[in-house]
Design an enzyme around this catalytic site. Sequence first.
Site, PDB file in Angstrom:
ATOM      1  CE  LYS A 192      -1.793   2.388   3.390  1.00  0.00           C
ATOM      2  NZ  LYS A 192      -1.605   3.753   2.825  1.00  0.00           N
ATOM      3  CD  GLU A 265      13.273   3.910   7.500  1.00  0.00           C
ATOM      4  OE1 GLU A 265      13.282   4.725   8.450  1.00  0.00           O
ATOM      5  OE2 GLU A 265      13.124   4.232   6.326  1.00  0.00           O
ATOM      6  CB  CYS A 299      13.163   8.692   7.875  1.00  0.00           C
ATOM      7  SG  CYS A 299      13.880   7.743   6.539  1.00  0.00           S
ATOM      8  CD  GLU A 396      10.772  12.116  11.577  1.00  0.00           C
ATOM      9  OE1 GLU A 396       9.765  11.505  11.956  1.00  0.00           O
ATOM     10  OE2 GLU A 396      11.627  11.633  10.824  1.00  0.00           O
TER      11      GLU A 396
END
Length: 486
Positions: A192, A265, A299, A396
């Site tokens: 997906k 991840e 990331c 983040e």
Amino acid sequence: MERKQDRAPIPADWTYASAPESREIVELRERYGHFVGGEWLEPQETYATIDPASEEPLAEVGEATEAEVQLAVEAAREAFANGWSALPGSERAKYLFRIARILQERSREFAVLESLNGGKPIRESRDVDLPLAAAHFFYYAGWADKLEYAFPNRKPKPLGVAGQVIPWNFPLLMLAWKIAPALAAGNTVVLKPAETTPLSALHFCDVLRQAELPPGVVNIVTGDGRTGAAIVKSDVEKVAFTGSTEVGKAIQRELAGTGKKLTLELGGKAANVIFDDAALDQAVEGIVNGIYFNQGHVCCAGSRLLVQESVYEDVIDKLKRRLTTLRVGDPLDKNTDVGAINSRQQLEKIQELVASGEEEGASIYQPPCRLPEKGYWFVPTVFTDVAQSYRIAQEEIFGPVLSVLTFRTPDEAVEKANNTPYGLSAGVWTEKGSRILSMTQRLRAGVIWANTYNRFDPSSPFGGYKESGFGREGGLHGLEPYLDFE
Ligand code: NAD
Ligand code: MN
């Protein structure tokens, strides 16, 4: 003598002329279904996916329900049982090599599509996303017939069906990271793409058709988190997820005790550490590449800059000067350095965190910059006077926003760099090889770049520690999560 240059026209304006890539090279359908068992399944529900640089709709795509996910998993299981898992590795390799070559042949088309649907500059999708996606398929094609040599005396076997959920920052590249090792190891997949960037994965189904991949080996379903959750819950042997730490934790809770294999991840808050003996101009390029590449939607972005105090002023001056030369705007313009923010939701998140930085007392710098009127944009931003406790130093941001901290000694640099719940990546800039080695030993991060940043290679494993997740993608390490051993 007559001096020619006297008569040469002197340009009044030194701004670039625009150099737009052709949008016409990509042919999109008005509406996409789910790609299940090699056929397009008419979706029960749909939504419009847009171009974040203009907010114009690009196509209607499906929002897969649990029942539709179920069909995709069944198609994958059937393909696994009906030949794919028993195919000699050298035969599986042929398909992967074909996919890699077709991606190369069609790379211009895919690069334009990636920039259209995701907002990233064409320079990056053309020079990074597409070459790396093809390289990933080439790399794992090479392993497909060598699994017994890769894992000697361990009798590697495929797992079955892998459910894969990917994010919106590198849509096609993340697809390659997921699909290539899974197929090389003999599994079949249900993947997906993220809800804001489904088009390159749907367009990729045409590459699968061209490569004559047996139906059901790769199935693509689109939709948001509910579809992702349905894949996680479904009857798959393995889940591979890339995305936020929050969702990663929820998936880990969901899968605890089920025996399904899992790799995660997740996010990062990487330190990019500049020592006073570093080549500062190169380091400034590395800082810019570290945080403004792909609008900071990375990331492993170098979002926390740690500068040794003795060169702090030099580095900040050079960095600010460099920021004034960054071109923000049309992702399809070949001159563009920083494109559109991927979605309104992500823009709001960036705005909220930047506001918190100002409130908590950091000093903000943004170069003068004219932004397009429509679409989602954010000016490249640097925060100085940042304390480690500030949200902009801890959380983040996933946008073009850099937080600068300083240090005096290597010990202090290590201490500050590791002061984060994450552990995905880091950068070290110094002339001294011994310092690079000692820093890489002490920094708790899965990937550490020395005198460079954001470099990727399919043969090099990528992944994190702590809240950045577990499991590695790329390299030999990237095959292991897709195999069972006797
Ligand atoms: P997200 O984790 O919600 O989405 C990533 C993928 O997971 C998407 O395909 C999404 O549809 C799917 N998903 C969402 N909820 C799910 C669930 N409950 N079960 C299964 N799948 C689910 O990320 P986001 O909301 O798009 O972005 C939020 C933040 O996540 C970003 O600001 C950034 O910090 C981080 N992020 C990190 C990465 C990365 O590469 N590590 C990528 C994207 C986002
Ligand atoms: Mn989310």
